[in-house]
Design an enzyme around this catalytic site. Structure first.
Site, short mmCIF file in Angstrom:
data_model
loop_
_atom_site.label_atom_id
_atom_site.label_comp_id
_atom_site.label_asym_id
_atom_site.label_seq_id
_atom_site.Cartn_x
_atom_site.Cartn_y
_atom_site.Cartn_z
N GLY A 45 43.77 38.01 37.24
CA GLY A 45 43.43 38.98 36.20
C GLY A 45 41.93 39.05 36.07
CB CYS A 92 38.30 31.80 31.59
SG CYS A 92 37.51 33.40 31.29
CD GLU A 135 42.47 38.99 32.41
OE1 GLU A 135 42.73 38.01 33.11
OE2 GLU A 135 41.29 39.28 32.07
CG HIS A 138 38.30 38.32 28.91
ND1 HIS A 138 37.22 37.51 28.71
CD2 HIS A 138 39.08 37.68 29.81
CE1 HIS A 138 37.34 36.42 29.46
NE2 HIS A 138 38.46 36.50 30.14
O1 K2U Z 1 40.40 36.54 32.93
C1 K2U Z 1 40.14 35.68 33.76
O2 K2U Z 1 39.18 34.93 33.64
C2 K2U Z 1 41.08 35.46 34.96
C3 K2U Z 1 42.04 34.40 34.54
C4 K2U Z 1 43.31 35.06 34.12
C5 K2U Z 1 44.30 34.06 33.62
C6 K2U Z 1 43.92 33.02 32.76
C7 K2U Z 1 44.89 32.12 32.30
C8 K2U Z 1 46.20 32.25 32.69
C9 K2U Z 1 46.56 33.28 33.54
C10 K2U Z 1 45.61 34.18 34.01
C11 K2U Z 1 42.25 33.35 35.64
O3 K2U Z 1 41.06 32.75 36.00
S1 K2U Z 1 42.94 33.94 37.10
C12 K2U Z 1 43.10 32.36 37.92
C13 K2U Z 1 44.52 31.91 37.81
C14 K2U Z 1 45.31 32.03 38.93
C15 K2U Z 1 46.63 31.67 38.85
C16 K2U Z 1 47.19 31.20 37.66
C17 K2U Z 1 46.37 31.07 36.53
C18 K2U Z 1 45.03 31.42 36.60
ZN ZN Z 2 39.19 34.96 31.34
#
Ligand code: K2U
Ligand code: ZN
Length: 174
Positions: A45, A92, A135, A138
């Site tokens: 995301g 994040c 997201e 954010h």
């Molecule tokens: O928004 C962001 O910084 C991307 C995040 C999105 C996310 C955060 C927490 C839980 C789910 C999604 C992540 O850095 S994307 C990396 C990731 C990959 C697989 C599973 C969880 C997080």
């Molecule tokens: Zn994030």
């Protein structure tokens, strides 16, 4: 093109983002760049303020059995959330290498406009419910560390300030 991801603390990550009023070529290019940046990170995301654009746009890839399904959500809104909550160890891309348990509604119904200007609605569960809420936060200037206690949040913020100093030094020394 791949855009650089802002690192916390950064005032742009705390701002309320503006709704998209017209889906222009610039919005389409932003969405394409955000997807490219997300895959490169890698992540599942990414929200526009993370690449310094204060617009209500987010991208997600609801990876299902390997076939990527890139989604672009414009002006997304949670219109229903389940009573049930789940805990997920969140990270994040703007707060690298820091993880903490965050409790959120297990399922959410989200309404948004897609890149063709068509209104969409979908119920998300599991990791996708967590991701879409992360997201949308954010877009409202909220980070997952805002759900933690003040001490843990402060410790993570101090680590990020150190990381930014080191990255800045690397750039000047080079
Ligand atoms: O928004 C962001 O910084 C991307 C995040 C999105 C996310 C955060 C927490 C839980 C789910 C999604 C992540 O850095 S994307 C990396 C990731 C990959 C697989 C599973 C969880 C997080
Ligand atoms: Zn994030």
């Amino acid at each position: 093109m791949i855009r650089s991801i802002l690192i916390h603390p950064d005032p742009r990550l705390k701002k309320l983002c503006d709704p998209v009023t017209e889906i222009t070529g610039e919005v389409r290019q932003l969405a394409a760049d955000m997807l490219e940046t997300m895959y490169d990170a890698p992540g599942i995301g990414l929200a526009a303020p993370q690449v310094g654009v204060m617009r209500r746009v987010l991208v997600m890839d609801c990876i299902k059995e390997g076939t990527p399904e890139p989604m672009v959500l414009i002006n997304p809104a949670v219109i229903w959330a389940s009573e049930d909550q789940t805990v997920y160890e969140e990270g994040c891309l703007s707060i690298p290498d820091q993880y903490a348990d965050v409790k959120r509604p297990a399922e959410v119904q989200v309404r948004w406009t897609d890149l063709h200007g068509v209104e969409q609605e979908r119920q998300f569960a599991g990791i996708w419910a967590t991701c879409v809420q992360h997201e949308i936060d954010h877009l409202d200037g909220k980070l997952f560390i805002d759900y933690l206690g003040p001490l843990k949040r402060q410790m993570i913020t101090r680590k990020m300030e150190k990381l930014k100093r080191e990255r800045a030094r690397e750039l000047t020394v080079r």
